[in-house]
Design an enzyme around this catalytic site. Structure first.
Site, short mmCIF file in Angstrom:
data_model
loop_
_atom_site.label_atom_id
_atom_site.label_comp_id
_atom_site.label_asym_id
_atom_site.label_seq_id
_atom_site.Cartn_x
_atom_site.Cartn_y
_atom_site.Cartn_z
N GLN A 226 0.81 -1.22 0.00
CA GLN A 226 0.00 0.00 0.00
C GLN A 226 0.84 1.27 0.00
O GLN A 226 0.30 2.37 -0.01
CB GLN A 226 -0.92 0.01 1.23
CG GLN A 226 -1.94 -1.11 1.25
CD GLN A 226 -3.00 -0.96 0.17
OE1 GLN A 226 -3.31 0.14 -0.27
NE2 GLN A 226 -3.56 -2.07 -0.27
N LYS A 249 -1.01 -2.53 -7.46
CA LYS A 249 -1.19 -1.37 -6.57
C LYS A 249 -0.41 -0.17 -7.10
O LYS A 249 -0.42 0.90 -6.49
CB LYS A 249 -0.68 -1.68 -5.15
CG LYS A 249 -1.12 -3.01 -4.57
CD LYS A 249 -2.55 -3.02 -4.13
CE LYS A 249 -2.82 -4.30 -3.32
NZ LYS A 249 -4.22 -4.42 -2.90
N CYS A 387 -9.20 -8.39 4.30
CA CYS A 387 -8.12 -9.33 4.63
C CYS A 387 -7.31 -8.83 5.82
O CYS A 387 -6.08 -8.96 5.86
CB CYS A 387 -7.21 -9.60 3.43
SG CYS A 387 -8.02 -10.48 2.09
#
Length: 431
Positions: A226, A249, A387
């Site tokens: 991230q 990502k 998750c």
């Protein structure tokens, strides 16, 4: 410096003054035109894509690069002497060098291609953890980890008798540093934490963590999935031992990721997949493994995806990242303010250092219902436990709704999210 994400209405309104919108909209619209999918109409509404924490969209240059590979260069890599194979190999290895430079790894020998962050974490578990950790050793993970940075270490604990200990998080969604320091006992051999929480948006103090651990001889394993799409990452400056991230990502294709590992560690680790390309010689009496990085890349790789990742890095490198990082921060401030005005809405994760991600719950409304209603207005968000079930347990919620922004999102799209959420509260009579 710390940035407070909870701001006043006046400050937020100033961010989106007519002058500011005019200044930034022109630059962001130029970027948006490079992403074909942002022109989609969903349920008769213009798409508002706020699910970037799950997958970012690809610009046309990445799409075209992948298409060009399949059109003109498709062949297996590393094995052929013919022109197509040589071209494919060059494109593939050029992408490895692009990754190396992008994260400032010392050598391309330290850049391992995997199927994604999850695969990268499992490679570390299989090849480093199972080899070098033993009963009586301890690994620390944080309470805010993605399952990909929990389950492999749980499996290691079950198999090897390694102790798994948890770094708690505060109500704001930051690591409890005092407890973390106390957990760093002599039996700790590894610390596995994320750079940015996918469920909270918190940016963790990774350089400080790595500095502390290096002084104690503790191996650091960083989930950077991230982080890489929001701000530059320099693995040498961080001082980490392992760093993992995924292409999807980072505005690249799915199915491909990267594991950076210090060469000193990688060279001592055995491979855990056997087959072609990861060997130098094979007989029934002896197998000699290939050099780094190929020792960990058995079989035909995801060639077009690797090349697409290289194209995504080229695209990112062509942007003004400093401007976009600040712009995303202002999007976060504005979204935080707007959502705070929604009746019954509570933001989960209010750390002072965050990426442009807001997770929230609305009193009496299940996140899945929120997501379905928002979709009717063309607003795409993520709902569920992301998750990260331990995070949900920490805040005593079954799930959250997550709006995660990228540099191509706009203030108008935040307004559209706000308006759609007001419809939710009206429908469910939330006060």
């Amino acid at each position: 410096s710390e940035r407070n994400c909870i701001i006043s209405m006046e400050t937020a309104q100033a961010l989106v003054s007519d002058e500011y919108r005019l200044e930034t909209t022109r630059r962001i619209e130029q970027i948006r035109r490079q992403f074909p999918i942002l022109n989609r109409i969903v349920n008769d509404k213009s798409l508002v894509y706020l699910d970037n924490g799950a997958s970012t969209q690809m610009p046309q240059s990445v799409i075209q690069t992948v298409s060009d590979y399949h059109t003109y260069h498709h062949s297996n890599v590393h094995r052929g002497v013919h022109t197509l194979s040589q071209e494919a190999t060059q494109l593939f290895e050029d992408s490895r060098e692009k990754v190396r430079a992008f994260i400032n790894a010392p050598s391309d020998r330290e850049v391992i291609f995997t199927s994604g962050t999850t695969d990268s974490m499992n490679l570390v578990y299989q090849c480093w953890g199972r080899t070098f950790m033993k009963e009586g050793d301890t690994i620390l993970v944080s309470n805010m980890e993605h399952h990909a940075n929990i389950v492999p270490w749980y499996m290691l604990a079950q198999e090897k008798g390694v102790t798994l200990k948890v770094i708690p998080i505060t109500e704001e969604g930051t690591l409890d540093i005092d407890v973390f320091k106390n957990l760093l006992t002599p039996d700790v051999k590894a610390v596995a934490v994320n750079h940015v929480s996918n469920a909270l948006g918190t940016i963790n103090p990774i350089k400080w963590i790595c500095d502390v651990c290096r002084e104690k001889g503790i191996v650091t394993i960083i989930d950077g999935a991230q982080a890489v799409g929001h701000f530059p990452v320099d693995v040498q400056a961080l001082g980490c031992d392992f760093y993992a991230f995924s292409s999807h990502k980072l505005h690249g294709p799915t199915g491909i990721g990267v594991l950076y590992g210090r060469e000193e560690l990688l060279s001592k680790m055995p491979p855990y997949r056997g087959g072609g390309d990861m060997i130098l010689s094979v007989s029934f009496d002896k197998v000699t493994y290939n050099d780094l990085p190929h020792k960990f890349e058995a079989g035909t790789p995801a060639i077009s995806q690797v090349i697409g990742l290289g194209a995504a890095i080229d695209y990112i490198n062509g942007l003004d990242r400093a401007f976009l990082e600040e712009y995303e921060h202002q999007l976060l401030q504005y979204a935080t303010m707007k959502l705070s005005q929604v009746p019954g809405l509570r933001i989960i994760g209010t750390a002072s250092e965050k990426v442009s991600l807001v997770s929230f719950v609305i009193k009496g409304v299940h996140p899945h219902d929120i997501g379905s209603i928002l979709d009717e207005d063309g607003v795409a968000v993520r709902t569920g436990h992301h998750c990260a079930q331990p995070v949900m347990e920490r805040y005593n919620v079954p799930a959250t709704t997550r709006a995660s922004m990228a540099f191509y999102n706009t203030f108008d799209e935040i307004d559209a999210l706000y308006d759609a959420l007001l419809k939710v509260t009206t429908l469910f009579d939330v006060n």
